[in-house]
Design an enzyme around this catalytic site. Structure first.
Site, PDB file in Angstrom:
ATOM      1  N   ASP A 172       0.861  -1.168   0.000  1.00 17.86           N
ATOM      2  CA  ASP A 172       0.000   0.000   0.000  1.00 17.86           C
ATOM      3  C   ASP A 172       0.914   1.240   0.000  1.00 17.86           C
ATOM      4  OD1 ASP A 172      -2.128   1.730   0.039  1.00 17.86           O
ATOM      5  OD2 ASP A 172      -3.196   0.702   1.649  1.00 17.86           O
TER       6      ASP A 172
HETATM    7  C1  NOJ Z   1      -3.982   3.931   0.290  1.00 12.54           C
HETATM    8  C2  NOJ Z   1      -5.160   3.031   0.405  1.00 12.54           C
HETATM    9  O1  NOJ Z   1      -5.084   2.289   1.608  1.00 12.54           O
HETATM   10  C3  NOJ Z   1      -5.330   2.071  -0.746  1.00 12.54           C
HETATM   11  O2  NOJ Z   1      -6.581   1.458  -0.638  1.00 12.54           O
HETATM   12  C4  NOJ Z   1      -5.184   2.764  -2.049  1.00 12.54           C
HETATM   13  O3  NOJ Z   1      -5.347   1.835  -3.098  1.00 12.54           O
HETATM   14  C5  NOJ Z   1      -3.834   3.429  -2.102  1.00 12.54           C
HETATM   15  N1  NOJ Z   1      -3.741   4.416  -1.046  1.00 12.54           N
HETATM   16  C6  NOJ Z   1      -3.549   4.078  -3.444  1.00 12.54           C
HETATM   17  O4  NOJ Z   1      -4.266   5.227  -3.595  1.00 12.54           O
END
Ligand code: NOJ
Length: 762
Positions: A287
């Site tokens: 993530d």
């Molecule tokens: C953080 C989030 O937890 C995740 O769900 C998302 O896909 C990413 N950022 C990318 O934006």
């Protein structure tokens, strides 16, 4: 005859496997040749995923991205919007880097692209798998028409704590339903069988957030998770596994720790379970800054945590640039091996190959598609229909709803006149000026014989700073500086002129979503006061509830005549709300997360264990039993609950046999009758309880469901097949088994009100 058929099937399977093998070996040869020419820097570069900065989904921003692309040290890019821009960036990768390796372009397309569907929690409340698959298909079509080939969806984190803002992005509390939705979404995004990734409107999905992200302590985002393995296997891991079985191309690691090690560096999770036990062969991405954050988790400096991630089984580093900046050094120092790096690089290249990017790097960059395929009338019509299926009618005293298409309606509330809040959180690609406001939607559906008046009536909250935090990313509510009294007076003045009041209240779009946890779950202060005043007028009040999570609505349930929970329904929500309020569509949504009576009951979920001192069914307080002094154990609205403008009754629950052999099956059937005056759809739910186990078992578990349309006055018989496979669970040794004994079957229109019978597994 049967034998011939079976043989034919086997032949087909053999041919398909042979074709796959030959495709694989072609891919292997291609990638082997390519990797022979790659420098170590270029290999590490494939593992690097910066963000472009068009769209904000995290705090850190990547720098000098185009230079890095030219140097061949970027594997993919995300948050860049627009096919022409993406085409140009792809051109730089293909024409100006040494090896011309195409990039992956990702985005959070989680409930639609420019045509937005309801937030996932709302979508799940439709219980309509075809509709959910169609929503994913349309999202993939639009995103791919704009250059995107990879979506960070589906999110399948089981969530039982509505304080957590991200419950809005998932499918609620149930593993079985979550698994079905995961499969439907993967099919919708990627295509299936030989069609997978074939057309230029099929994109790669990414199941997230692996694992247990929904179980953070106290509902606080990114917080610590601590869970037994038996609970993980039986409850939380199920939907991720379902997505893997459906062939999802990629997996995103979660931010939280699992067993004391952040998921991003957790080898047990990323390799032992994901690859060795489940056979996943796609790639794993972290993530946003997931690697860098492990420095704050306290498990080492950037070099250490980057090395640990790679060795755990992570292939791609989102935004941290920990791989880029440290892996070469770690290789030289023997902390990671050439094999570790090659493995990650190969998996990224395989994904690109499978998507067809080596054959045509511009496969998703057809600049003519965007105008025709994005936000088309056809997509919007589908979104409107699906949105209307996601709304949950929580209360409808004395048939307050549906409304008549005549007279005067007073729309009151801060959510009544906002376009930008309609699509809901994490609808990053939407043009926020386009959605209709609720007032506009109602006017359009009601027609000329209805007068629709509007007054704001209150701000979102009394606390301006809180309101500012809950209206980010252009989801404005234009805070009104009049006093609360003035605002309420204006509302009461238009209410006085109306036959019915529609109170558009609840949360703003950014009151839920990432990093939007709450410790109180009521409709915010000034809105509550407004609602109380509106109810005091004695006029029929319909609460149109906007929310990204279960709220505590005890006062509302006791005092407001009608409550329609509309979540955040996407770009077409306003029209869809009109369709339901005026009865053009009969509501059929059912909750996929329990609504508690108050915050103190959390976590409250239907498939809990019995304990050794359970409260008797229907009872309230009993000393020395598992309960509270001040409130019953019951939900305000249980899992699976939702009303209709008609009534459904259940009768004649029967099993064709009460003994299930190890290779047999039982057919359970029930008659569902529409005893009201209008046609309607009902979600018929099958629950099973394993009455005696070697380990304790939940009081009921969803094991099947079917959404059936039943005409007024008619009945339908609904069948469910119960097999020994359906009764399996992970035992103390984490073996997946069923155990002989007695089982209870429950069928009904929600998890509480069910018909019951029993059978024995031999
Ligand atoms: C953080 C989030 O937890 C995740 O769900 C998302 O896909 C990413 N950022 C990318 O934006």
């Amino acid at each position: 005859m049967r034998k011939v058929f079976v043989t034919a099937l086997c032949m087909c399977a053999l041919i398909a496997t042979a074709q796959n093998n030959s495709a694989d070996s072609k891919m292997d040869r291609f990638i082997n040749d390519l990797m022979k020419n790659m420098t170590i820097e270029e290999k590490i570069g494939q593992l690097n995923l910066p963000s472009s900065g068009d769209i904000t989904t995290g705090q850190a921003q990547s720098s000098n991205v185009s230079d890095k692309i030219r140097q061949g040290i970027v594997g993919g890019l995300f948050n860049i919007k627009g096919v022409e821009k993406i085409r140009e960036v792809q051109r730089i990768a293909v024409e100006e880097s040494r090896l011309g390796i195409p990039l992956l372009f990702g985005m959070d397309v989680i409930h639609g692209y420019e045509t937005a569907f309801p937030i996932p929690l709302g979508l799940s409340a439709s219980w309509n798998m075809e509709a959910i698959e169609q929503a994913a298909r349309i999202a993939a079509t639009e995103a791919s028409a704009d250059g995107i080939c990879w979506t960070f969806s589906p999110m399948v984190d089981i969530s039982r704590d509505p304080r957590w803002g991200r419950v809005s992005e998932g499918n609620g509390e149930d593993p079985f339903l979550g698994g079905e939705i995961a499969k439907a979404m993967v099919r919708g995004y990627q295509g299936t069988g030989t069609e997978k990734y074939k057309a230029n409107n099929s994109i790669m999905a990414c199941v997230k957030h692996y694992a247990l992200y929904g179980a953070g302590e106290a509902g606080r985002d990114y917080n610590t998770v601590d869970m037994s393995r038996i609970r993980m296997y039986n409850e939380y891991l199920y939907p991720y596994k379902a997505a893997i079985e459906a062939g999802v191309g990629s997996v995103m690691a979660s931010f939280n720790e699992v067993d004391g090690v952040p998921a991003t560096a957790n080898k047990w999770l990323m390799t032992d379970v994901l690859r060795d036990q489940w056979g996943f062969n796609g790639f794993v991405v972290t993530d946003y800054t997931g690697i860098l954050e492990m420095v704050d988790h306290g498990i080492g400096d950037l070099q250490t945590v980057s090395g640990r991630s790679l060795k755990a089984g992570i292939d791609m580093d989102m935004v941290s640039e920990g791989f880029l900046s440290t892996l070469k050094k770690s290789l030289d120092e023997g902390l990671v091996s050439q094999k570790d790096i090659d493995q990650g690089c190969r998996r990224i290249l395989e994904a690109k190959y499978q998507l067809g990017l080596f054959a045509d790097p511009y496969k998703y960059c057809d600049v003519n598609r965007a105008k025709k395929e994005i936000y088309s009338d056809e997509h919007r019509a589908a979104a409107r229909k699906i949105a209307s299926e996601s709304f949950v009618l929580l209360k409808n005293e004395a048939n307050t709803l549906p409304l008549k298409k005549k007279g005067t309606i007073a729309v009151v509330g801060p959510l009544g006149n906002t376009a930008s809040n309609m699509p809901g959180t994490w609808s990053v690609a939407v043009d926020l000026t386009k959605p209709a406001t609720l007032v506009e939607g109602l006017k359009s559906v009601a027609g000329k014989d209805v007068d629709v008046l509007y007054a704001k009536g209150s701000n979102l909250t009394e606390d301006a700073a809180l309101e500012a935090r809950a209206t980010l990313f252009g989801r404005e509510l234009n805070r009104d500086n009049s006093t609360d009294d003035q605002l309420r007076k204006e509302a009461l003045a238009i209410a006085a002129k109306a036959d019915v009041i529609v109170a558009a209240l609840g949360e703003s779009s950014e009151f839920s979503g990432e990093s939007s946890s709450r410790t109180t779950l009521g409709i915010p202060d000034v809105q509550q006061l407004l609602l109380k005043e509106l109810v005091k007028t004695g006029k029929p009040v319909v609460l149109v509830l906007f929310t990204g999570r279960p709220l505590t609505l005890t006062w509302e349930q006791a005092n407001v005549p009608a409550i329609l929970n509309v979540w955040f329904g996407g770009t077409e929500a306003a029209y869809a709300i009109g369709d339901v309020l005026f009865g053009d569509v009969n509501p059929s949504g059912k909750l996929t997360m329990t609504f508690p009576q108050n915050v103190g009951q959390i976590p409250l979920y239907y498939n809990h264990k019995n304990t050794g001192r359970p409260l008797k069914e229907g009872a309230w307080f009993e000393k020395f039993r598992s309960n509270y002094l001040d409130v019953t154990n019951d939900a305000l609205y249980p899992f699976g609950y939702g009303l209709s403008y008609t009534n459904f009754t259940y009768s004649d629950l029967k099993l064709n046999t009460t003994e299930l052999t190890k290779d047999g099956e039982i057919i359970a059937r029930v008659t569902v009758s529409n005893t009201g005056k209008v046609d309607g759809a009902e979600v018929v739910q099958l629950y099973i309880r394993d009455l005696v186990g070697s380990v304790t078992r939940p009081v009921r578990e969803l094991k099947g469901f079917e959404k059936v349309m039943i005409k007024a006055g008619e009945s339908k018989t609904v069948h469910f097949k119960i097999t020994p496979e359906l009764l399996k669970f992970y035992n103390y040794d984490l073996d997946y088994v069923n155990e002989p004994g007695e089982f209870e079957v429950m069928i009904g229109g929600n998890s509480r009100d069910v018909q019951k019978t029993k059978f024995i597994l031999k």
